[in-house]
Design an enzyme around this catalytic site. Structure first.
Site, short mmCIF file in Angstrom:
data_model
loop_
_atom_site.label_atom_id
_atom_site.label_comp_id
_atom_site.label_asym_id
_atom_site.label_seq_id
_atom_site.Cartn_x
_atom_site.Cartn_y
_atom_site.Cartn_z
N SER A 1 0.80 -1.38 0.11
CA SER A 1 0.11 -0.18 -0.21
C SER A 1 0.93 1.36 0.12
O SER A 1 1.66 1.46 -1.02
CB SER A 1 -0.84 0.13 1.28
OG SER A 1 -2.09 0.72 1.06
N ASP B 1 -9.82 -6.88 -2.61
CA ASP B 1 -9.44 -5.73 -1.93
C ASP B 1 -10.20 -4.60 -2.17
O ASP B 1 -11.05 -4.34 -3.23
CB ASP B 1 -7.93 -5.00 -2.60
CG ASP B 1 -7.39 -4.17 -1.75
OD1 ASP B 1 -8.23 -3.17 -1.18
OD2 ASP B 1 -6.08 -4.04 -1.61
N HIS C 1 -7.03 -6.53 0.60
CA HIS C 1 -5.80 -5.47 0.62
C HIS C 1 -4.63 -5.68 1.25
O HIS C 1 -3.42 -5.30 1.04
CB HIS C 1 -6.38 -4.11 1.28
CG HIS C 1 -5.52 -3.12 1.13
ND1 HIS C 1 -4.95 -2.35 -0.20
CD2 HIS C 1 -4.74 -2.26 2.00
CE1 HIS C 1 -4.28 -1.41 0.06
NE2 HIS C 1 -4.13 -1.27 1.46
#
Length: 330
Positions: free
Chosen positions: A98, A232, A260
């Site tokens: 991320s 996700d 995610h």
């Protein structure tokens, strides 16, 4: 294996927390916004018998200091260079999730001589779309809302509710367990301040501001892997395909049952894929002349394969989102 103990080192006057375990080639694991090294613990346990695994708490996160400081992607990349230098680690396979994926990409861009391989896991900077909740916290006044949400009488029951929903198996709840973990750590006002500044350095009300797509062609001579999960709810799987298209020679894999945080959802699978990538992809060698020529030539037309296409450049996708907003420029 026993859970590695948290260690501390002071760099530029700020205390940095990290865990390090194992022996062998070095792997740097970078977590996402609002998270810390704990999200990597299941993977560390599986990789430490073969590798030296380093998972820091980014500045403003976890047990690291939370000063008024530079929380930009480039600032974080510099901080990783400095941490590795202090710890005596010359080069790493950089793995970022991320926000950490954006940092890993920036680290490879700024310090290619220290980057053996690049692994992007549900990485930011691959398109504009992002979950609307993330965009909300970039709006004026969202700091007041975050302070209220961080108060114990509000936060504790909400964390329990979010966790319960995440365990329910209902549609669109797959990533709520990760949200609950991140939310529970935002009781500290300093952590709230850092969280907002990190977000606002990368996102505005329209979506992600920064991008790595324009420079991805420079990874032609760097083995890279991007990991994305199809379920996700934070970033869309089309970002994985965009990264795959612009990263020369990349390989795309989608984990249909992951969200995610694929390394938490499927740690055995993730660790096996990462280990296979490290063992089969030769480490990058950096030559400034190659970078100069690459920048003068610019990115190749889409679909055209360059000399790096035969290299083992992986993109492993473990990411999906409910946000159907179009990404401009993709």
């Amino acid at each position: 294996m026993r859970e590695p103990s948290v260690q501390y080192v002071t760099v530029h006057g700020h205390q940095r927390a990290y865990v390090m375990a194992g022996n062998g080639p070095a792997i740097l694991l970078l977590h996402g916004v609002g998270m810390d090294h704990r999200s990597w613990l299941p993977v560390i346990e599986r990789l430490a018998p073969r590798y030296t695994v380093l998972a820091p708490d980014l500045l403003g996160h976890g047990r690291s200091d939370k000063p008024r400081a530079d929380y930009s992607i480039a600032g974080y990349a510099n901080a990783m260079r400095d941490l590795l230098t202090v710890l005596g680690i010359g080069s790493v396979t950089a793995v970022g999730h991320s926000l950490g994926g954006g940092i890993a990409m920036q680290f490879a861009y700024q310090f290619p001589q220290m980057t053996q391989r690049l692994v992007l896991v549900a990485a930011g900077g691959m398109g504009r779309s992002v979950n609307p909740l993330i965009r909300f916290f970039t709006l004026p006044g969202s700091g007041i809302a975050l302070r209220m949400l961080g108060m114990d009488p509000v936060r504790r029951p909400l964390v329990e509710l979010i966790s319960s929903l995440g365990a329910s198996g209902l549609p669109m709840t797959h990533d709520l367990h990760a949200l609950a973990e991140a939310y529970d750590d935002l009781s500290d006002p300093a952590a709230q301040w850092a969280f907002l500044h990190v977000l606002r350095a990368a996102v505005d009300w329209r979506g992600q501001v920064i991008t790595s797509l324009d420079r991805a062609y420079l990874a032609e001579h760097m083995p890279s892997m991007v990991v994305w999960g199809e379920r996700d709810l934070v970033l869309p799987v089309k970002h994985a395909r965009a990264a795959h298209e612009v990263l020369p020679g990349s390989r795309l894999e989608i984990f249909p049952d992951s969200g995610h945080v694929p390394h938490e959802d499927e740690p055995d699978h993730f660790a096996a894929v990462l280990a296979d990538f490290i063992e089969t992809a030769p480490r990058a060698t950096h030559h400034p002349g190659m970078w100069r020529q690459a920048m003068l030539s610019g990115p190749r037309p889409r679909g055209e394969k360059g000399p790096g296409a035969a290299r083992s450049l992986h993109v492993v996708c473990l990411l999906y989102t409910s946000d159907a907003a179009d990404d401009q420029g993709l």
